[in-house]
Design an enzyme around this catalytic site. Structure first.
Site, mmCIF file in Angstrom:
data_model
loop_
_atom_site.group_PDB
_atom_site.id
_atom_site.type_symbol
_atom_site.label_atom_id
_atom_site.label_comp_id
_atom_site.label_asym_id
_atom_site.label_seq_id
_atom_site.Cartn_x
_atom_site.Cartn_y
_atom_site.Cartn_z
ATOM 1 N N GLN A 195 -3.386 -60.632 -13.408
ATOM 2 C CA GLN A 195 -3.878 -61.491 -14.487
ATOM 3 C C GLN A 195 -5.256 -60.988 -14.903
ATOM 4 O OE1 GLN A 195 -1.612 -64.448 -15.445
ATOM 5 N NE2 GLN A 195 -0.523 -62.725 -14.530
ATOM 6 N N ARG A 215 -6.471 -68.251 -15.883
ATOM 7 C CA ARG A 215 -6.890 -67.109 -16.676
ATOM 8 C C ARG A 215 -5.680 -66.455 -17.342
ATOM 9 N NH1 ARG A 215 -10.425 -65.210 -13.698
ATOM 10 N NH2 ARG A 215 -10.864 -63.258 -14.791
ATOM 11 N N ALA A 236 -1.847 -73.557 -18.485
ATOM 12 C CA ALA A 236 -1.369 -72.285 -17.939
ATOM 13 C C ALA A 236 -1.937 -71.089 -18.703
ATOM 14 C CB ALA A 236 0.156 -72.263 -17.959
ATOM 15 N N HIS A 237 -1.620 -69.893 -18.179
ATOM 16 C CA HIS A 237 -2.229 -68.674 -18.717
ATOM 17 C C HIS A 237 -1.854 -68.432 -20.174
ATOM 18 C CE1 HIS A 237 1.333 -66.020 -17.056
ATOM 19 N NE2 HIS A 237 1.755 -66.991 -17.818
ATOM 20 N N ASN A 238 -2.882 -67.926 -20.897
ATOM 21 C CA ASN A 238 -2.769 -67.551 -22.306
ATOM 22 C C ASN A 238 -2.545 -68.720 -23.256
ATOM 23 O OD1 ASN A 238 -1.364 -64.901 -20.786
ATOM 24 N ND2 ASN A 238 -2.963 -64.483 -22.280
#
Length: 341
Positions: A195, A215, A236-238
């Site tokens: 990540q 991240r 959550a990511h993004n």
């Protein structure tokens, strides 16, 4: 203690009645002569009418309900109540200094105006703005950038490379920048995808206790200026959250979801990933959101599957009569069976 006129000098409004002294704001049923209360929702009218409060914040429309009472008349009593509450509970400013148990790497930049609490760790090449408050046991890892007047309450962790804007407030137990849940299946086990993004929080963002913002896998997870995120939320990511959006507790936003500006997301909402939510969307608590909302200013009902609020309201009328409808259908079936015989 402030007089009503002093409050009005700070915040505006119209005084009706006597210019009494006020010690604090209080709920209607508990308020006494040195308290001020408010009426924003008509369903609480009776409680306010019976209140012993020394003054009441009301709208022009409601003012006629309170003859011979001390009033501040404003256009938005709820907002004004919040502003009065701030007058009596001002924002705590940094007490400059570094606790002797704090560990700050030599390459970190910590202005003399900052307050650094007990057992805090500030990583290499991290830059803090002016008047930051990093309170007990909090960690800001290497390569972070933290804007002016930002507050990290005790036991906050900010992972490496994250960027926090000005006047950000992060409550205890929150984790900013932990790895996103990215895995690739090899055929026999799961390979963890590095990540390599970070987290970017805009100015005036607030993050609640025990909330986690992961991240990004490649680019950053982002939260826009002025957005407020409640306790125990998973972002959550993004994911991308626009400006001035509010998200209530226990909500889980799956990866790569994009949320617009001025959205209101109720508690316990869950989304699938890779969807978009248009500006000014309201999502009721408990909704399981499985598809994008492309039209702005929609009110999505708190049921599964999600649907427009007007559609939900029409269906809800029939839901109340399902048992009665079932009985009638069975009676009709019996009659039809008799006719067939």
């Amino acid at each position: 203690m402030l007089t009503l006129q002093q409050i009005i000098s700070e915040l505006g409004g119209e005084l009706r009645g006597n210019n009494v002294y006020i010690k604090s704001i209080a709920p209607a049923e508990q308020a006494l002569a040195n308290n001020i209360t408010f009426l924003a929702n008509p369903k609480y009218k009776q409680e306010v009418l019976e209140s012993k409060a020394g003054a009441i914040i009301v709208s022009e429309k409601s003012a006629e309900l309170f003859p011979n009472r001390n009033l501040i008349v404003v256009s938005d009593p709820y907002l004004y109540f919040a502003q009065v509450a701030r007058l009596f509970s001002p924002i705590v400013v940094a007490t400059a200094g570094i606790h002797p148990t704090a560990v700050i790497e030599d390459s970190a930049h910590v202005p003399a105006s900052c307050e650094i609490g007990a057992n805090v760790y500030i990583g290499a090449h991290t830059v803090l703005g002016e008047r930051c408050r990093i309170l007990a046991n909090s960690v800001v890892e290497h390569g972070c950038c933290v804007g002016d007047d930002t507050v990290l309450h005790p036991n906050v962790t900010v992972y490496h490379g994250c960027a926090l804007g000005k006047r950000v407030e992060i409550h205890s137990g929150a984790v900013i920048g932990a790895d996103g849940f990215g895995l690739a299946f090899t055929g026999k086990d799961w390979f963890k995808i590095p990540q390599t993004g970070a987290v970017t929080l805009g100015d005036d963002v607030e993050v609640g206790a025990n909330t986690t913002i992961d991240r990004g896998a490649l680019s950053d997870t982002k939260v826009g200026n002025g957005s407020k995120i409640d306790n125990q939320i998973q972002l959550a990511h993004n994911c991308e959250v626009g400006e001035h959006t509010v998200i209530a507790a226990m909500t889980g936003i799956s990866g790569s979801t994009k949320i617009g500006n001025y959205c209101v997301i109720g508690g316990g909402v869950g989304t699938v990933g890779h969807i978009e939510i248009a500006d000014k969307t309201t999502i009721g608590g408990g909704t399981a959101l499985t598809h994008s909302i492309t039209e702005s200013e929609q009110h999505i009902a708190s049921i599964f599957p999600p649907m427009n609020y007007r559609e939900w309201a029409k269906n809800a009328v029939h839901i109340k009569h399902l048992n009665e409808m079932s009985k009638k259908i069975k009676e009709l079936e019996k009659k039809l069976n008799l006719l067939d015989e």
